[in-house]
Design a protein around this motif. Structure first.
Motif, PDB file in Angstrom:
ATOM      1  N   ALA A  78       0.805  -1.307   0.058  1.00  0.00           N
ATOM      2  CA  ALA A  78      -0.035   0.040   0.002  1.00  0.00           C
ATOM      3  C   ALA A  78       0.815   1.323   0.059  1.00  0.00           C
ATOM      4  N   LYS A  79       0.592   2.185  -0.767  1.00  0.00           N
ATOM      5  CA  LYS A  79       1.007   3.733  -0.870  1.00  0.00           C
ATOM      6  C   LYS A  79       0.468   4.520   0.268  1.00  0.00           C
ATOM      7  N   ASN A  80       1.008   5.734   0.350  1.00  0.00           N
ATOM      8  CA  ASN A  80       0.341   6.784   1.346  1.00  0.00           C
ATOM      9  C   ASN A  80      -0.879   7.179   0.984  1.00  0.00           C
ATOM     10  N   ASN A  81      -0.968   7.215  -0.246  1.00  0.00           N
ATOM     11  CA  ASN A  81      -2.228   7.896  -0.450  1.00  0.00           C
ATOM     12  C   ASN A  81      -3.281   6.557  -1.082  1.00  0.00           C
ATOM     13  N   SER A  82      -2.975   5.330  -0.878  1.00  0.00           N
ATOM     14  CA  SER A  82      -4.018   4.269  -1.297  1.00  0.00           C
ATOM     15  C   SER A  82      -5.157   4.342  -0.373  1.00  0.00           C
ATOM     16  N   LYS A  83      -6.182   3.977  -0.822  1.00  0.00           N
ATOM     17  CA  LYS A  83      -7.609   4.184  -0.257  1.00  0.00           C
ATOM     18  C   LYS A  83      -7.524   2.681   0.475  1.00  0.00           C
ATOM     19  N   LEU A  84      -7.449   2.601   1.907  1.00  0.00           N
ATOM     20  CA  LEU A  84      -7.212   1.375   2.628  1.00  0.00           C
ATOM     21  C   LEU A  84      -8.702   1.086   3.599  1.00  0.00           C
ATOM     22  N   LEU A  85      -8.707  -0.160   3.717  1.00  0.00           N
ATOM     23  CA  LEU A  85      -9.746  -0.681   4.609  1.00  0.00           C
ATOM     24  C   LEU A  85      -9.264  -1.900   5.356  1.00  0.00           C
ATOM     25  N   GLU A  86      -9.776  -1.536   6.786  1.00  0.00           N
ATOM     26  CA  GLU A  86      -9.784  -2.843   7.552  1.00  0.00           C
ATOM     27  C   GLU A  86     -11.036  -3.084   8.116  1.00  0.00           C
ATOM     28  N   ALA A  87     -11.718  -4.181   7.811  1.00  0.00           N
ATOM     29  CA  ALA A  87     -13.124  -4.508   8.266  1.00  0.00           C
ATOM     30  C   ALA A  87     -13.099  -5.561   9.373  1.00  0.00           C
ATOM     31  N   GLY A  88     -13.948  -5.429  10.418  1.00  0.00           N
ATOM     32  CA  GLY A  88     -13.614  -6.038  11.648  1.00  0.00           C
ATOM     33  C   GLY A  88     -12.370  -5.676  12.501  1.00  0.00           C
ATOM     34  N   PHE A  89     -12.094  -4.580  12.631  1.00  0.00           N
ATOM     35  CA  PHE A  89     -10.919  -4.291  13.230  1.00  0.00           C
ATOM     36  C   PHE A  89     -10.491  -4.329  14.712  1.00  0.00           C
ATOM     37  N   GLY A  90     -11.354  -4.772  15.393  1.00  0.00           N
ATOM     38  CA  GLY A  90     -11.293  -4.984  16.804  1.00  0.00           C
ATOM     39  C   GLY A  90     -10.518  -3.937  17.653  1.00  0.00           C
ATOM     40  N   ASP A  91      -9.585  -4.357  18.090  1.00  0.00           N
ATOM     41  CA  ASP A  91      -8.719  -3.164  18.980  1.00  0.00           C
ATOM     42  C   ASP A  91      -8.076  -2.065  18.042  1.00  0.00           C
ATOM     43  N   GLY A  92      -8.090  -2.460  16.742  1.00  0.00           N
ATOM     44  CA  GLY A  92      -7.327  -1.524  15.865  1.00  0.00           C
ATOM     45  C   GLY A  92      -5.778  -1.768  15.685  1.00  0.00           C
TER      46      GLY A  92
END
Length: 457
Positions: free
Chosen positions: A24-38
């Protein structure tokens, strides 16, 4: 662990490695689903376009406070339509079978995976691929049983049709998460045309401590076996990681007249176990007491032939109602009814009555093969070898075993048995077969796809 959705915190070193692996690049659109404690949100801090979705209200609220610049949403990820939205989805999805979940989540799993069974993380895989842009990258850490689980077949086929793997890290029996079973993998998967000509970079180990794994991440995986292997194919049916060459031969399921059958499940081991207290008549014993083979009474002699069964009270559709049961076989009814309270605690299908067996499967196969050679293998075993054993007597087969029968040709079946217990097969299966912790797994699908080398039969 959350009571509704299984949650196991990901070590920071693993989260950081997976973020780097994703590319992933700094400007990539990122997702974490079900992230729990982060754990993953924490390593996304330098990125400018981060999204998170979490089912648990407390986790979601806490993340909104900790990461005010991120786009955090609370809800069931499987209900969110984010199609073709993200460059990278990275994380550790929840693991729990669908029958333990809220009815709405269960319905989402059914809709996405085309199955009412299986694990929620199968749905997370498919939904996440749909939510990636073409060329987007999915990087997940999760149990590896979706490689062979029957209920994950659609998930495997979906992944083959919609992209390809670049990397798989197999931690074997290493304990990555506290309180969770081993057999964990990390994979990096690219959405797009399945590039059959691209190799998967595999890193594999049997068992290392988390401290040594962290050192390997920093020092080129020096204690891992590293190799390339081809992409998975639909015709493989199940997946495995191995640099060992696939043998030429015939799959068991393609041998004429051969059947692989799952056993009979009572769902109440103690209650159906027969102890002769003198109350059954000779006629009742003859009709309602049957001898079963189970893994616990497998033979220990060098011949691997099971000669003695375990007696259980057994009937199949003999009684139309509880009253009819009492009228037809009162002694048998009384024997079972003394444990009625315990029997009622079983999770039975609505069509089943409290006194019935949970699942009577392949009964005709067992009756057709009375006094004929049969091969048995446990569905789960800690044995290092000698997994298969045989029987010839008039036995029914319990649900913890799979049974191989072959119509007519007993010599061919004997040759198959000899190969399955050979050191050659043991080495092959240890390299390519399924495992769960320190136990070896055999399912109907796995056994069906075992290849018998040319020249054996």
């Amino acid at each position: 662990m959350n009571k509704k959705i299984a949650f196991y915190p990901t070590p920071h070193s693993i989260s950081l490695y997976m973020h780097e692996l994703s590319g992933a690049k700094n400007n990539s659109k990122l997702l974490e689903a079900g992230f729990g404690d982060g754990a993953f949100l924490n390593v996304f801090r330098n990125n400018t376009n981060v999204h998170g979705i979490e089912y648990d209200t407390l986790f979601a609220t806490e993340a909104m406070k900790r990461f005010p610049d991120f786009n955090i949403e609370q809800g069931d990820y499987l209900s969110f339509d984010k199609s073709n939205s993200f460059d990278n989805i990275t994380g550790n999805p929840p693991y729990i079978t669908s029958d333990s979940l809220d009815v709405n989540i269960k319905e989402n799993i059914r809709r996405i995976t085309q199955s009412g069974e299986g694990n929620i993380y199968y749905a997370f895989i498919i939904h996440s691929i749909n939510n990636l842009v073409d060329g987007g990258v999915l990087t997940y850490i999760l149990p590896y049983d979706f490689f062979f689980n029957t209920f994950a077949k659609y998930t495997r086929e979906f992944m083959i049709d919609n992209g390809y793997f670049t990397d798989i890290i197999d931690f074997g029996e290493s304990k990555i998460f506290k309180g969770a079973a081993p057999e964990t993998i990390i994979f990096r998967y690219v959405k797009g045309v399945n590039a059959k000509n691209k190799q998967i970079n595999v890193k594999q180990t049997k068992s290392l401590s988390l401290l040594i794994i962290e050192d390997n991440i920093l020092n080129g995986f020096k204690d891992f076996d590293c190799y390339d292997q081809p992409q998975f194919l639909k015709e493989q049916n199940i997946w495995f990681l191995s640099k060992q060459k696939i043998v030429d031969g015939i799959k068991l399921k393609d041998i004429d007249g051969l059947k692989i059958s799952v056993g009979i499940v009572n769902g109440a081991e103690t209650q159906f176990l027969f102890t002769d207290d003198g109350t059954f008549t000779a006629e009742e014993k003859s009709k309602y007491v049957k001898s079963f083979i189970k893994n616990k009474n497998r033979p220990i002699d060098t011949n691997n032939m099971c000669l003695d069964g375990i007696e259980y009270v057994f009937y199949n559709g003999d009684f139309t109602s509880e009253d009819n049961f009492q009228e037809t076989a009162l002694n048998v009814y009384n024997y079972i009814a003394k444990n009625k309270t315990e029997m009622l605690k079983r999770k039975l299908p609505k069509s089943k009555k409290w006194y019935e067996y949970l699942a009577i499967r392949n009964l005709p196969v067992f009756e057709e093969n009375k006094n004929k050679l049969k091969i048995h293998v446990p569905s789960l075993t800690r044995l290092e070898s000698g997994w298969f054993f045989k029987s010839k007597n008039d036995f029914y087969v319990g649900g913890d075993l799979l049974t191989i029968t072959l119509l007519g040709d007993q010599e061919k079946l004997a040759a198959i048995f000899q190969y399955l217990n050979s050191s050659e097969f043991v080495a092959y299966y240890k390299a390519t077969g399924a495992k769960k912790g320190k136990r070896t797994v055999f399912t109907q699908s796995i056994v069906s796809n075992i290849i018998i080398p040319n020249g054996i039969i």
